[in-house]
Structures are given as C-alpha cells and as structure tokens.
Design an enzyme around this catalytic site. Sequence first.
Site, PDB file in Angstrom:
ATOM      1  N   ASP A 293      10.472 -47.019  13.989  1.00  0.00           N
ATOM      2  CA  ASP A 293      10.612 -46.168  12.811  1.00  0.00           C
ATOM      3  C   ASP A 293       9.866 -44.864  13.046  1.00  0.00           C
ATOM      4  O   ASP A 293       8.698 -44.869  13.433  1.00  0.00           O
ATOM      5  CB  ASP A 293      10.052 -46.887  11.577  1.00  0.00           C
ATOM      6  CG  ASP A 293      10.499 -46.218  10.280  1.00  0.00           C
ATOM      7  OD1 ASP A 293      11.611 -45.658  10.253  1.00  0.00           O
ATOM      8  OD2 ASP A 293       9.745 -46.266   9.298  1.00  0.00           O
TER       9      ASP A 293
ATOM     10  N   HIS B  66       8.586 -34.829   3.883  1.00  0.00           N
ATOM     11  CA  HIS B  66       7.945 -36.107   3.560  1.00  0.00           C
ATOM     12  C   HIS B  66       6.520 -36.153   4.112  1.00  0.00           C
ATOM     13  O   HIS B  66       5.574 -36.506   3.398  1.00  0.00           O
ATOM     14  CB  HIS B  66       8.771 -37.257   4.132  1.00  0.00           C
ATOM     15  CG  HIS B  66       8.103 -38.597   4.017  1.00  0.00           C
ATOM     16  ND1 HIS B  66       7.864 -39.200   2.803  1.00  0.00           N
ATOM     17  CD2 HIS B  66       7.609 -39.438   4.967  1.00  0.00           C
ATOM     18  CE1 HIS B  66       7.265 -40.374   3.001  1.00  0.00           C
ATOM     19  NE2 HIS B  66       7.093 -40.537   4.303  1.00  0.00           N
TER      20      HIS B  66
ATOM     21  N   ASP C 261      13.689 -48.640   4.140  1.00  0.00           N
ATOM     22  CA  ASP C 261      12.511 -49.182   4.816  1.00  0.00           C
ATOM     23  C   ASP C 261      11.445 -49.500   3.763  1.00  0.00           C
ATOM     24  O   ASP C 261      10.536 -48.715   3.512  1.00  0.00           O
ATOM     25  CB  ASP C 261      12.001 -48.156   5.833  1.00  0.00           C
ATOM     26  CG  ASP C 261      10.914 -48.732   6.714  1.00  0.00           C
ATOM     27  OD1 ASP C 261      10.966 -49.936   7.001  1.00  0.00           O
ATOM     28  OD2 ASP C 261      10.012 -47.968   7.115  1.00  0.00           O
TER      29      ASP C 261
ATOM     30  N   LYS D 245       4.950 -53.013   5.813  1.00  0.00           N
ATOM     31  CA  LYS D 245       6.316 -52.595   6.133  1.00  0.00           C
ATOM     32  C   LYS D 245       7.171 -53.749   6.646  1.00  0.00           C
ATOM     33  O   LYS D 245       8.392 -53.666   6.622  1.00  0.00           O
ATOM     34  CB  LYS D 245       6.279 -51.527   7.228  1.00  0.00           C
ATOM     35  CG  LYS D 245       5.468 -50.307   6.887  1.00  0.00           C
ATOM     36  CD  LYS D 245       6.297 -49.315   6.127  1.00  0.00           C
ATOM     37  CE  LYS D 245       5.547 -48.005   5.973  1.00  0.00           C
ATOM     38  NZ  LYS D 245       6.406 -46.993   5.342  1.00  0.00           N
TER      39      LYS D 245
HETATM   40 CA    CA Z   1       9.628 -45.747   7.184  1.00  0.00          CA
END
Ligand code: CA
Length: 424
Positions: free
Chosen positions: A135, A142, A242, A262
């Site tokens: 990722d 962001h 995600d 995550k």
């Molecule tokens: Ca992510």
Amino acid sequence: MTIAANDSSLSSWVLVSPESDFPIQNLPMGIFSRRDESVSVGVAIGDYVLDVRELASLGYLSALEIDNSVFSSQHLNRFISLGQPVWRAFRERISELLNKSNQELQSNEDHIKDVLIPKNEVSMHMPVRVGDYTDFYSSIEHATNVGTMFRDPENALLPNWKHIPVGYHGRASSIISSGIDIERPKGQTKADDAEAPSFGPTRLLDFELEMAFILGKENELGTPVSTAEAEDHIFGMVLFNDWSARDIQKWEYVPLGPFLAKSFASSASPWVVLMDALEPFRVSGPTQDPPVLPYLQYDGDKNYDINLEVFIQPDNSEPVRVCESNFKYMYWNMAQQLAHQTINGCNVRIGDLYGSGTISGSDKGSYGSMLELSWKGTNPISMNDGSERKFIQDGDTVIMKGHAEKNGIRIGFGEVSTKVLPAR
Ligand code: CA
C-alpha cells in the site's frame, strides 16, 4: 496506441443502458458463480455476465488457443500469466462476439441462454489470488492533510515524501471482495491523557478511498522494473477500500508503521478493468518539484482521469455521498510505484495488489477518508436519518464507485460495498 476494442463507435447487441459502467468498450474480467455452481471467469456487459467458461466450451474462443481449464479457475491468476498479447487478443475476441455487426453468437439463441446471465443471478468473488499486497501513500493532498492534523501544518510532509513513493507491506490474506461484511476490529489504544493502553473495539473505524493495480508480469529477483517497462507489468485495476482503525494506528505505528490497524480487512471491487480499456483516459500528473531521482523519472501521461465517489449508508436509511475525488490527483503514478518497489531487486508476482493510498483532492468534499472529511472528528457529516458521522458506525455500509468518461463512453468499475457489523 490504438486499440480496436476501445472504438467509441462500437455498440453491442446486448442491451447496455447509457448509465451502465460496462459498455462493450470496457469488458472487465472477474470470477463469478451461478447458484449452486462452481466458479467461472466472467466478463461484464451491461446488466449481464458473460460466462467465459461456457463460451470457451462452445468453441467460440478456439482461435485463441487457451486451455479451456483456465476459464474455470478460482482466480484470474492463470489467465493473467498467459501475458499481455493474450489479454489483448481475448478482449478483442470478446468485443467481436458482442458487437452488433457480428452474427456468430448473436444469431444463436440457445448459446446466448448458456453464456449470458443476468448479473442479479450470480455471486461475485475475489478476482485474483493476492500473493503480496503493498500500500502506497501517494496523494499529496492526503499526506498533507494527515501531516497537518498530527504534526505541523508548516511542515506537513515529511522530508522524504517528495523523493520516495512512500509505502508499506500490507496483509494479503484479509483482502476481501465486495459484499463481505466486516466486524469492527478490536485492539490496543491509548488516549492521550491515559497512563496505560486499554483493549477493546476501535472507536475510530475509517475507510480509505483507494484504487489498486494488479500485477500482470513478473520480474526476476535482482532485476528492477523501470518506469518505461512498468506498464507492461500491470494487468488492470480495481476500487479498493483500505479499512483503517485510527486509534489503534495512532498507538502502534511508531516506529515501524501501521500493523493491526490496517490488516483486519481491505475490500476490493470484483471487476478488474484492464489497462487497455483505460488507455483513452490518460492525463498528465502533477508537476513533481523538486525533480525526482533518475530511476523515478518517466515519459508520457501516466495518470488516469477516473471519477471516484464514496457513500455511507446507515442501517435502514438512504446512502449519502460523502466524497467525490479523482484518481488523476495522484502525485506518484503507478509506473513510479512499481519502479520504486523493484529498484532494490525485489521480485513481484502475478496477482500482487498495489494500493494507491488514500486519494484526496484539494477541496474538502474530495477528501478520501473520514479522518480528513470530519477533520479528526471536529466536523461531523450529516446522514439522511438525522444522525451524524465522525467515523464509521456499526450497521453502516460504505460504498465506493468509480468511472471514467469521454466521448460518451463510460468505463466504470462497478462498486465495492462493505457493511460494518458490531465487534464480536
Ligand atoms: Ca491505505
């Protein structure tokens, strides 16, 4: 590059509404099953799924010389491993068979019944077996928002950010297909004023609006993939949520980055849109200043104009759109990400999945996570039922959609939709 199957003048004998994500110019691939039947490779066309296993067994694909068992695989990995010339020939052949000027399949009603299934009669599954999952963190908007909230607005980006496509290795085993519910994860958190951490369900469950590319061609260990070669290594793209638990992330992420915050789930859309179908939607990326190191430099347009939306649907209420963003905002492109991933000699494998990182734009309505949309919970978002959201609540369904559009042709991704259940 001119690709015949992309011609905007093509139309299909299968009825496709103008709002459909799946006109004849798209032809995304996925894995589906009919009720009580084993899985098969499928291609989406309008409101139908084309059963490629049946199509092959009826002889329509014999000129491609593909072993028919490839089309009854659990995943697309075997098909992908046949290589880009086969992906192209396959897509051209499907386009030909669905073209209204072609009679081969169109004129055989019995065969049509065998191969064309209304999409509400099928279940979709994970399209690929993901070996490794990386990722990235490639949206400057962001990264700037997160740095502003948690560090210093004056120095929101860390010193490496404009030099490295920052990423981490995620967890492939918990990548799930759209439609699979998740349970609110539990873990360690520690409030700023608490002396010790505590254990329990996350209070700050969040989505991350991402897209992901699927690796289509391997490299040998020790042999990097250049930015010029990278596109030959990419099969196609999906929408990607995600999922993140912000309070768990905050406590655990120093010094080695996110871990259990995550890895409990990431949701992928079931239809893989091939890169060839996205070819007409290339656009230039943002100027990279300061200039990047030579191995990250690239030629040509490497960003893609893909409109993205996120909706939250509370239990027993209508979905509310909370975000409109676009994949074209990405600071680092996929070719750079793959070049960076392999520059140390790391080998990548067919079916690997590479997340873009949260895709935020510059205005507040384009932020790709609740963390940013609610600005750490200080700016709640209203739902139609009168409730408010700072983060995602139990019973909420998060839906992401995406499509590119040009010359009246809409190349869509369908959606990735996931409901959040209470913690066990
Ligand atoms: Ca992510």
